[in-house]
Design a protein around this motif. Structure first.
Motif, PDB file in Angstrom:
ATOM      1  N   VAL A 178     -10.914 -10.822  -5.796  1.00  0.00           N
ATOM      2  CA  VAL A 178      -9.526 -11.075  -5.433  1.00  0.00           C
ATOM      3  C   VAL A 178      -9.374 -12.541  -5.039  1.00  0.00           C
ATOM      4  O   VAL A 178     -10.237 -13.064  -4.349  1.00  0.00           O
ATOM      5  N   PRO A 179      -8.324 -13.224  -5.485  1.00  0.00           N
ATOM      6  CA  PRO A 179      -8.167 -14.625  -5.070  1.00  0.00           C
ATOM      7  C   PRO A 179      -7.908 -14.712  -3.566  1.00  0.00           C
ATOM      8  O   PRO A 179      -7.022 -14.064  -3.044  1.00  0.00           O
ATOM      9  N   ILE A 180      -8.730 -15.517  -2.885  1.00  0.00           N
ATOM     10  CA  ILE A 180      -8.624 -15.633  -1.435  1.00  0.00           C
ATOM     11  C   ILE A 180      -8.128 -17.030  -1.086  1.00  0.00           C
ATOM     12  O   ILE A 180      -8.611 -18.019  -1.631  1.00  0.00           O
ATOM     13  N   VAL A 181      -7.168 -17.118  -0.203  1.00  0.00           N
ATOM     14  CA  VAL A 181      -6.630 -18.399   0.218  1.00  0.00           C
ATOM     15  C   VAL A 181      -7.334 -18.844   1.497  1.00  0.00           C
ATOM     16  O   VAL A 181      -7.436 -18.079   2.442  1.00  0.00           O
ATOM     17  N   SER A 182      -7.851 -20.089   1.535  1.00  0.00           N
ATOM     18  CA  SER A 182      -8.518 -20.598   2.737  1.00  0.00           C
ATOM     19  C   SER A 182      -7.552 -20.676   3.909  1.00  0.00           C
ATOM     20  O   SER A 182      -6.381 -20.993   3.730  1.00  0.00           O
ATOM     21  N   ASN A 183      -8.071 -20.414   5.095  1.00  0.00           N
ATOM     22  CA  ASN A 183      -7.280 -20.519   6.324  1.00  0.00           C
ATOM     23  C   ASN A 183      -6.019 -19.679   6.310  1.00  0.00           C
ATOM     24  O   ASN A 183      -5.067 -19.966   7.023  1.00  0.00           O
ATOM     25  N   ALA A 184      -6.004 -18.656   5.470  1.00  0.00           N
ATOM     26  CA  ALA A 184      -4.871 -17.739   5.494  1.00  0.00           C
ATOM     27  C   ALA A 184      -4.929 -16.965   6.797  1.00  0.00           C
ATOM     28  O   ALA A 184      -5.992 -16.628   7.280  1.00  0.00           O
ATOM     29  N   THR A 185      -3.795 -16.735   7.403  1.00  0.00           N
ATOM     30  CA  THR A 185      -3.769 -16.020   8.670  1.00  0.00           C
ATOM     31  C   THR A 185      -3.075 -14.677   8.491  1.00  0.00           C
ATOM     32  O   THR A 185      -2.664 -14.322   7.394  1.00  0.00           O
ATOM     33  N   ASP A 186      -2.952 -13.979   9.604  1.00  0.00           N
ATOM     34  CA  ASP A 186      -2.208 -12.723   9.578  1.00  0.00           C
ATOM     35  C   ASP A 186      -0.706 -12.969   9.702  1.00  0.00           C
ATOM     36  O   ASP A 186       0.074 -12.034   9.655  1.00  0.00           O
ATOM     37  N   TYR A 187      -0.335 -14.221   9.895  1.00  0.00           N
ATOM     38  CA  TYR A 187       1.092 -14.530  10.003  1.00  0.00           C
ATOM     39  C   TYR A 187       1.673 -14.436   8.595  1.00  0.00           C
ATOM     40  O   TYR A 187       1.559 -15.366   7.811  1.00  0.00           O
ATOM     41  N   ARG A 188       2.227 -13.291   8.267  1.00  0.00           N
ATOM     42  CA  ARG A 188       2.643 -13.029   6.898  1.00  0.00           C
ATOM     43  C   ARG A 188       3.937 -12.260   6.824  1.00  0.00           C
ATOM     44  O   ARG A 188       4.248 -11.476   7.708  1.00  0.00           O
ATOM     45  N   LEU A 189       4.634 -12.481   5.741  1.00  0.00           N
ATOM     46  CA  LEU A 189       5.778 -11.624   5.429  1.00  0.00           C
ATOM     47  C   LEU A 189       5.394 -10.736   4.255  1.00  0.00           C
ATOM     48  O   LEU A 189       4.781 -11.198   3.302  1.00  0.00           O
ATOM     49  N   LEU A 190       5.722  -9.465   4.361  1.00  0.00           N
ATOM     50  CA  LEU A 190       5.466  -8.538   3.261  1.00  0.00           C
ATOM     51  C   LEU A 190       6.770  -7.875   2.832  1.00  0.00           C
ATOM     52  O   LEU A 190       7.546  -7.426   3.671  1.00  0.00           O
ATOM     53  N   ASP A 191       6.969  -7.810   1.544  1.00  0.00           N
ATOM     54  CA  ASP A 191       8.117  -7.102   1.002  1.00  0.00           C
ATOM     55  C   ASP A 191       7.908  -5.588   1.138  1.00  0.00           C
ATOM     56  O   ASP A 191       6.785  -5.122   1.270  1.00  0.00           O
ATOM     57  N   ARG A 192       9.001  -4.840   1.092  1.00  0.00           N
ATOM     58  CA  ARG A 192       8.910  -3.381   1.196  1.00  0.00           C
ATOM     59  C   ARG A 192       7.889  -2.791   0.205  1.00  0.00           C
ATOM     60  O   ARG A 192       7.141  -1.878   0.543  1.00  0.00           O
ATOM     61  N   ALA A 193       7.914  -3.279  -1.040  1.00  0.00           N
ATOM     62  CA  ALA A 193       7.008  -2.736  -2.063  1.00  0.00           C
ATOM     63  C   ALA A 193       5.555  -2.892  -1.632  1.00  0.00           C
ATOM     64  O   ALA A 193       4.718  -2.010  -1.854  1.00  0.00           O
ATOM     65  N   VAL A 194       5.250  -4.019  -0.994  1.00  0.00           N
ATOM     66  CA  VAL A 194       3.884  -4.271  -0.545  1.00  0.00           C
ATOM     67  C   VAL A 194       3.541  -3.346   0.632  1.00  0.00           C
ATOM     68  O   VAL A 194       2.448  -2.782   0.699  1.00  0.00           O
ATOM     69  N   ILE A 195       4.496  -3.193   1.541  1.00  0.00           N
ATOM     70  CA  ILE A 195       4.271  -2.320   2.700  1.00  0.00           C
ATOM     71  C   ILE A 195       3.977  -0.896   2.228  1.00  0.00           C
ATOM     72  O   ILE A 195       3.052  -0.238   2.709  1.00  0.00           O
ATOM     73  N   ASP A 196       4.763  -0.431   1.257  1.00  0.00           N
ATOM     74  CA  ASP A 196       4.558   0.935   0.773  1.00  0.00           C
ATOM     75  C   ASP A 196       3.207   1.091   0.096  1.00  0.00           C
ATOM     76  O   ASP A 196       2.538   2.113   0.259  1.00  0.00           O
ATOM     77  N   ALA A 197       2.806   0.072  -0.668  1.00  0.00           N
ATOM     78  CA  ALA A 197       1.492   0.134  -1.315  1.00  0.00           C
ATOM     79  C   ALA A 197       0.399   0.114  -0.249  1.00  0.00           C
ATOM     80  O   ALA A 197      -0.596   0.830  -0.341  1.00  0.00           O
ATOM     81  N   PHE A 198       0.600  -0.685   0.778  1.00  0.00           N
ATOM     82  CA  PHE A 198      -0.381  -0.783   1.863  1.00  0.00           C
ATOM     83  C   PHE A 198      -0.573   0.563   2.556  1.00  0.00           C
ATOM     84  O   PHE A 198      -1.678   0.934   2.931  1.00  0.00           O
ATOM     85  N   LYS A 199       0.530   1.279   2.698  1.00  0.00           N
ATOM     86  CA  LYS A 199       0.473   2.583   3.376  1.00  0.00           C
ATOM     87  C   LYS A 199      -0.448   3.558   2.661  1.00  0.00           C
ATOM     88  O   LYS A 199      -0.988   4.466   3.274  1.00  0.00           O
ATOM     89  N   ASP A 200      -0.586   3.402   1.354  1.00  0.00           N
ATOM     90  CA  ASP A 200      -1.406   4.343   0.592  1.00  0.00           C
ATOM     91  C   ASP A 200      -2.890   4.001   0.618  1.00  0.00           C
ATOM     92  O   ASP A 200      -3.697   4.733   0.068  1.00  0.00           O
ATOM     93  N   LEU A 201      -3.238   2.852   1.192  1.00  0.00           N
ATOM     94  CA  LEU A 201      -4.658   2.506   1.247  1.00  0.00           C
ATOM     95  C   LEU A 201      -5.367   3.445   2.213  1.00  0.00           C
ATOM     96  O   LEU A 201      -4.934   3.609   3.344  1.00  0.00           O
ATOM     97  N   PRO A 202      -6.446   4.068   1.768  1.00  0.00           N
ATOM     98  CA  PRO A 202      -7.062   5.116   2.578  1.00  0.00           C
ATOM     99  C   PRO A 202      -8.208   4.683   3.479  1.00  0.00           C
ATOM    100  O   PRO A 202      -8.612   5.434   4.343  1.00  0.00           O
ATOM    101  N   GLU A 203      -8.760   3.476   3.302  1.00  0.00           N
ATOM    102  CA  GLU A 203     -10.029   3.247   3.997  1.00  0.00           C
ATOM    103  C   GLU A 203      -9.884   3.105   5.496  1.00  0.00           C
ATOM    104  O   GLU A 203      -8.845   2.744   6.013  1.00  0.00           O
ATOM    105  N   ARG A 204     -10.985   3.362   6.179  1.00  0.00           N
ATOM    106  CA  ARG A 204     -10.976   3.359   7.637  1.00  0.00           C
ATOM    107  C   ARG A 204     -11.415   2.012   8.188  1.00  0.00           C
ATOM    108  O   ARG A 204     -10.912   1.554   9.194  1.00  0.00           O
ATOM    109  N   ASN A 205     -12.402   1.406   7.530  1.00  0.00           N
ATOM    110  CA  ASN A 205     -12.935   0.157   8.027  1.00  0.00           C
ATOM    111  C   ASN A 205     -12.132  -0.968   7.411  1.00  0.00           C
ATOM    112  O   ASN A 205     -12.440  -1.457   6.343  1.00  0.00           O
ATOM    113  N   ARG A 206     -11.061  -1.381   8.070  1.00  0.00           N
ATOM    114  CA  ARG A 206     -10.161  -2.238   7.331  1.00  0.00           C
ATOM    115  C   ARG A 206     -10.010  -3.634   7.898  1.00  0.00           C
ATOM    116  O   ARG A 206     -10.132  -3.869   9.075  1.00  0.00           O
TER     117      ARG A 206
END
Ligand code: UDP
Ligand code: MG
Length: 313
Positions: free
Chosen positions: A152-180
């Motif tokens: 996956v392309p990784i951006v240096s010094n990327a932080t958690d300060y992020r905006l996510l669109d609804r589509a991304v939030i919904d996709a994120f919700k379906d991620l099942p892993e525990r160690n995240r």
């Protein structure tokens, strides 16, 4: 035109002194945007041992745009942001640290980029003077490794300060892993990404609760969860050992029994070469095992097979 709704997610662990300030700042920012946007602030109290939750409850009491989630104990920032993402209702969400290190005044910029078509807006931190040497170097090495090994392309010094669109939030919700690791998972999801550089402020009150050990753990987790390479390295090392000791062995054989080039390899040298060869075979077997384990690991993560942006059926 109907107003859009923006959710601001704020994970908070022992931030009683800061929580009020962030809230005020966010409200101030949105008072300038109120013609076009509604907003909700979701505080996630991550098992703070101080008065954080009392502060949050007080602010939420007579303000319908302030919501909160209160964890039963400390689950870590990754879980706190995850809970926020699972529960936010906005057309987009922005994740902000409670310690005011993320400049809240940039929120309109995030929204602007979103309105221009970005689905993920990533706050990228310009390096700050206050960072410890270890944190700076560690960060550099971490991103180097990540970029080398990750699919996956990784951006240096990327932080958690992020905006996510609804589509991304919904996709994120379906991620099942525990160690995240929230950031890594968002990167895995893809979508149209845009970066937004910012200068991190100093922490206002209190101390950063991420110790160096915790950061190393987090880095290790994200490498493991995004790549199978560490497992395969044994196999590659094995292949090169088998290859080189095999050639050397052939030379020894020919020298001794066929052409007599005059190297006169000692018995010890021949023994060493045979041992090396067999060790290489073992390493290859381990690497092979890694492929199977990797396969099982992939399956057991049970991630969705693909991510859909929109659909009309
Ligand atoms: N945080 C959290 N749970 C934790 C540790 C931190 O929710 O176990 C929150 C913290 O309140 C802050 C954000 O995560 O809002 C970033 O934490 P911190 O400032 O300690 O880390 P750093 O600035 O080093 O990233
Ligand atoms: Mg901080």
């Amino acid at each position: 035109m109907s107003k859009k709704n923006i959710s601001i997610i704020v994970p908070a662990y022992n931030e009683e002194k800061n929580i009020h300030l962030v809230c005020k700042e966010i409200e101030r920012v949105f008072s300038l945007l109120k013609d076009k946007y509604f907003f909700e602030i979701i505080f996630v109290n991550d098992g703070s041992s101080d008065g954080t939750i009392a502060q949050i409850e007080k602010m939420a009491r007579n303000n319908s745009s302030i919501c909160y989630i209160d964890f039963s104990r400390n689950f870590g920032k990754e879980m706190a942001t995850t809970a926020g993402l699972h529960n936010c209702k906005g057309d987009a969400c922005i994740m902000v640290d409670a310690d005011l290190q993320h400049p809240v005044e940039l929120i309109p910029e995030f929204i602007k980029k979103w309105e221009a078509g970005a689905e993920v807006v990533i706050g990228v931190r310009k390096t700050s003077k206050s960072d410890s040497f270890i944190k700076k170097c560690g960060g550099k090495i971490f991103y180097k490794i990540m970029r080398m090994i990750s699919d996956v392309p990784i951006v240096s010094n990327a932080t958690d300060y992020r905006l996510l669109d609804r589509a991304v939030i919904d996709a994120f919700k379906d991620l099942p892993e525990r160690n995240r690791m929230t950031r890594g998972l968002i990167d895995w999801l893809g979508f149209r990404r845009v970066i937004l550089p910012f200068e991190a402020h100093e922490r206002v009150n209190g101390e950063a609760s991420y110790s160096t050990i915790k950061l190393v753990q987090l880095a290790f987790n994200s490498i493991i969860s995004l790549s199978m390479l560490p497992l395969r390295i044994a196999g590659y090392v094995g292949i090169s050992i088998v290859f080189s000791s095999g050639i050397l062995g052939a030379v020894m054989f020919v020298d001794r029994f066929v052409l007599n080039w005059g190297f006169n390899f000692s018995g010890t040298a021949i023994l060493a070469d045979i041992t090396l060869f067999l060790m290489g075979v073992i390493l290859i077997s381990i690497g092979l095992l890694a492929f199977y384990v990797g396969h099982i690991y992939n399956e057991s993560q049970g991630r969705q097979l693909y991510i859909i942006r929109k659909k009309k059926l």
